[in-house]
Design a protein around this motif. Structure first.
Motif, PDB file in Angstrom:
ATOM      1  N   MET A 147     -29.634 -56.282  27.199  1.00 27.24           N
ATOM      2  CA  MET A 147     -29.305 -55.851  28.559  1.00 27.24           C
ATOM      3  C   MET A 147     -28.621 -56.970  29.336  1.00 27.24           C
ATOM      4  O   MET A 147     -28.880 -58.154  29.106  1.00 27.24           O
ATOM      5  N   TRP A 148     -27.736 -56.570  30.205  1.00 20.61           N
ATOM      6  CA  TRP A 148     -27.097 -57.488  31.135  1.00 20.61           C
ATOM      7  C   TRP A 148     -27.413 -57.004  32.555  1.00 20.61           C
ATOM      8  O   TRP A 148     -27.393 -55.802  32.825  1.00 20.61           O
ATOM      9  N   LEU A 149     -27.682 -57.933  33.437  1.00 17.55           N
ATOM     10  CA  LEU A 149     -27.921 -57.592  34.847  1.00 17.55           C
ATOM     11  C   LEU A 149     -27.387 -58.752  35.677  1.00 17.55           C
ATOM     12  O   LEU A 149     -27.582 -59.919  35.305  1.00 17.55           O
ATOM     13  N   GLN A 150     -26.719 -58.440  36.765  1.00 18.96           N
ATOM     14  CA  GLN A 150     -26.198 -59.504  37.628  1.00 18.96           C
ATOM     15  C   GLN A 150     -26.356 -59.106  39.083  1.00 18.96           C
ATOM     16  O   GLN A 150     -26.112 -57.960  39.439  1.00 18.96           O
ATOM     17  N   ARG A 151     -26.780 -60.079  39.881  1.00 21.05           N
ATOM     18  CA  ARG A 151     -27.057 -59.761  41.294  1.00 21.05           C
ATOM     19  C   ARG A 151     -26.847 -61.001  42.152  1.00 21.05           C
ATOM     20  O   ARG A 151     -27.267 -62.091  41.766  1.00 21.05           O
ATOM     21  N   THR A 166     -27.829 -63.964  36.781  1.00 19.42           N
ATOM     22  CA  THR A 166     -27.354 -63.198  35.627  1.00 19.42           C
ATOM     23  C   THR A 166     -28.445 -63.197  34.568  1.00 19.42           C
ATOM     24  O   THR A 166     -28.931 -64.261  34.177  1.00 19.42           O
ATOM     25  N   VAL A 167     -28.834 -62.009  34.146  1.00 16.01           N
ATOM     26  CA  VAL A 167     -29.864 -61.858  33.110  1.00 16.01           C
ATOM     27  C   VAL A 167     -29.213 -61.303  31.857  1.00 16.01           C
ATOM     28  O   VAL A 167     -28.453 -60.334  31.923  1.00 16.01           O
ATOM     29  N   ASN A 168     -29.498 -61.911  30.738  1.00 18.42           N
ATOM     30  CA  ASN A 168     -29.055 -61.391  29.447  1.00 18.42           C
ATOM     31  C   ASN A 168     -30.260 -61.438  28.524  1.00 18.42           C
ATOM     32  O   ASN A 168     -30.899 -62.483  28.400  1.00 18.42           O
ATOM     33  N   GLY A 169     -30.582 -60.309  27.909  1.00 20.99           N
ATOM     34  CA  GLY A 169     -31.757 -60.346  27.054  1.00 20.99           C
ATOM     35  C   GLY A 169     -31.931 -59.107  26.217  1.00 20.99           C
ATOM     36  O   GLY A 169     -31.178 -58.139  26.343  1.00 20.99           O
ATOM     37  N   ASP A 170     -32.944 -59.189  25.379  1.00 11.51           N
ATOM     38  CA  ASP A 170     -33.308 -58.111  24.485  1.00 11.51           C
ATOM     39  C   ASP A 170     -34.482 -57.384  25.133  1.00 11.51           C
ATOM     40  O   ASP A 170     -35.556 -57.968  25.305  1.00 11.51           O
TER      41      ASP A 170
END
Lengths: 140, 140, 140
Positions: C1-5, C134-138
Motif C-alpha cells: 500500500m501507498w499513502l501520502q498526506r 508517505t507510507v509504503n508497506g505490506d
C-alpha cells in the motif's frame, strides 16, 4: 514500479550548488508516478547532499563560510596525505549526509516552495560526482 | 519483497567503526533483490550511523577527534545525570543521524568505491546496539 | 500500500520539540501495515527533523543551547535581510535534516525505547510547519 539509474553530476567548484533541475531531468519517468519515493545516493565521501533554500544565492555562500569555520583545514588532523581540503571534506560529508529521500506525488517530487536539492562540494577539485537515483512508486 | 530484521551489533569502544560487513552478513536475502532499498534504523539516541571512507583508519580517528572538539564534554549542559559523555552523545547522534537508506542493485547495496557504513559510538561504554534492517525491493 | 498526506504541525517556539504523537495520530492507517516504511519531509528550510531522547526535557534544552553556540547569530553572515535568526536557521536545518525515514512493523513505527521524533524549530516565529507523510508497506 522500480527504476534505478546512475548519473554523473558535472564538476563544480567547492561550495554549495543547487542541482534540482539537473537531478530531475535525469529521471523523466518520474512523471508517471502517482505516489512514491525518490532516493538519492552520492557515491562519494567528500561531497554531500542536502535540502535548503532555492532562492537567494547568499544562503549557499553563507553555508560554505560556516562549514569552513566549523570544520577548518587548520585542525589536529592526522589524515593529511590527500591534501588540506580532504579530511575536512570527509567530516562535512557526514554532517550533511550523502543520501536523501524525497516524496513523489503526481509525477513530481514534493518539496516546499523554497526547497531545492544542494550538491555540497567539499573538495577544491572534486570533479564529476556519481549519483544513484532510485524510484519506487505506484504508477497505476 | 519486504523483509525486516533486528540485529545486535557487538559492543565497540567510543569512536567511529566500519560495520559494512557485519550489517550485510545479517541479511543474506539481499542477494535476491534486483532493485530496491535497504533501510537502517539504529534504536539508540547516543550512537549514530553514517557513510564515510572505508579505507584509511585515520579518517575514523579524525572524525572522533573533530566531533569531540565540536561537541565537548565541557559545555553548559544541564542534562548531566547520566555522565559527562551522555549529553554530547545525544547531540552527536542527531548530527550524524540514526537512520540510513541505501540503494540495492543485483543483490548488493550500491556504494561508492570508498564508501562504508560507520557505526558512530558516542558513549564510553555503549554496549551492544540494536539495528533494525528493512529491505524493500523487486526480486522478480 | 501507498499513502501520502500533508499535515500542518502547530506553531512552536524556537527549540526542540517532541512531536511523535502529533505525527502518528495523523496517519491512523499505519495500523494496517505489517512491514513497511514511513517517510517524513518537512517542507521548510529553517526547521528540521531528528530522532532523539523522548524522556528528559533537559535533553531538548541542551540541544538548543548547543546548536545556538555552534551556529551563532553573531557570525559573518551575508544573508541577513530576513532577520538574525534566519541564516543560522538554514544551517541548522541542513545539520539536522528535513527528512526522516522510519521502519514500520505490525501497525507501528519501530523506534528504540528512548527514541522520539523531534521537530527542531530554528526560527523565533516559525509558525505552522507543513509535513508530508508517505507510507509504503505490506498490508497483506
Amino acid at each position: 514500479m522500480w527504476l534505478q539509474r546512475d548519473i554523473s553530476l558535472r564538476p563544480r567548484p567547492r561550495g554549495f550548488h543547487l542541482v534540482t533541475g539537473e537531478v530531475l531531468d535525469a529521471v523523466p519517468e518520474l512523471g508517471h508516478v502517482r505516489v512514491g519515493l525518490l532516493h538519492l545516493l552520492l557515491q562519494h565521501t567528500s561531497a554531500s547532499l542536502t535540502l535548503n533554500e532555492n532562492a537567494s544565492p547568499d544562503v549557499r555562500v553563507d553555508m560554505e563560510t560556516w562549514v569552513n569555520a566549523a570544520v577548518p583545514e587548520g585542525f589536529a588532523w592526522t589524515h593529511t596525505l590527500e591534501g588540506p581540503d580532504d579530511m575536512p571534506a570527509h567530516v562535512k560529508s557526514s554532517l550533511m549526509g550523502a543520501t536523501l529521500t524525497l516524496p513523489l506525488r503526481d509525477g513530481r517530487p514534493v518539496l516546499g516552495t523554497w526547497q531545492g536539492i544542494y550538491l555540497c562540494e567539499h573538495r577544491d577539485h572534486g570533479g564529476p560526482r556519481t549519483l544513484t537515483l532510485t524510484v519506487n512508486g505506484d504508477d497505476a
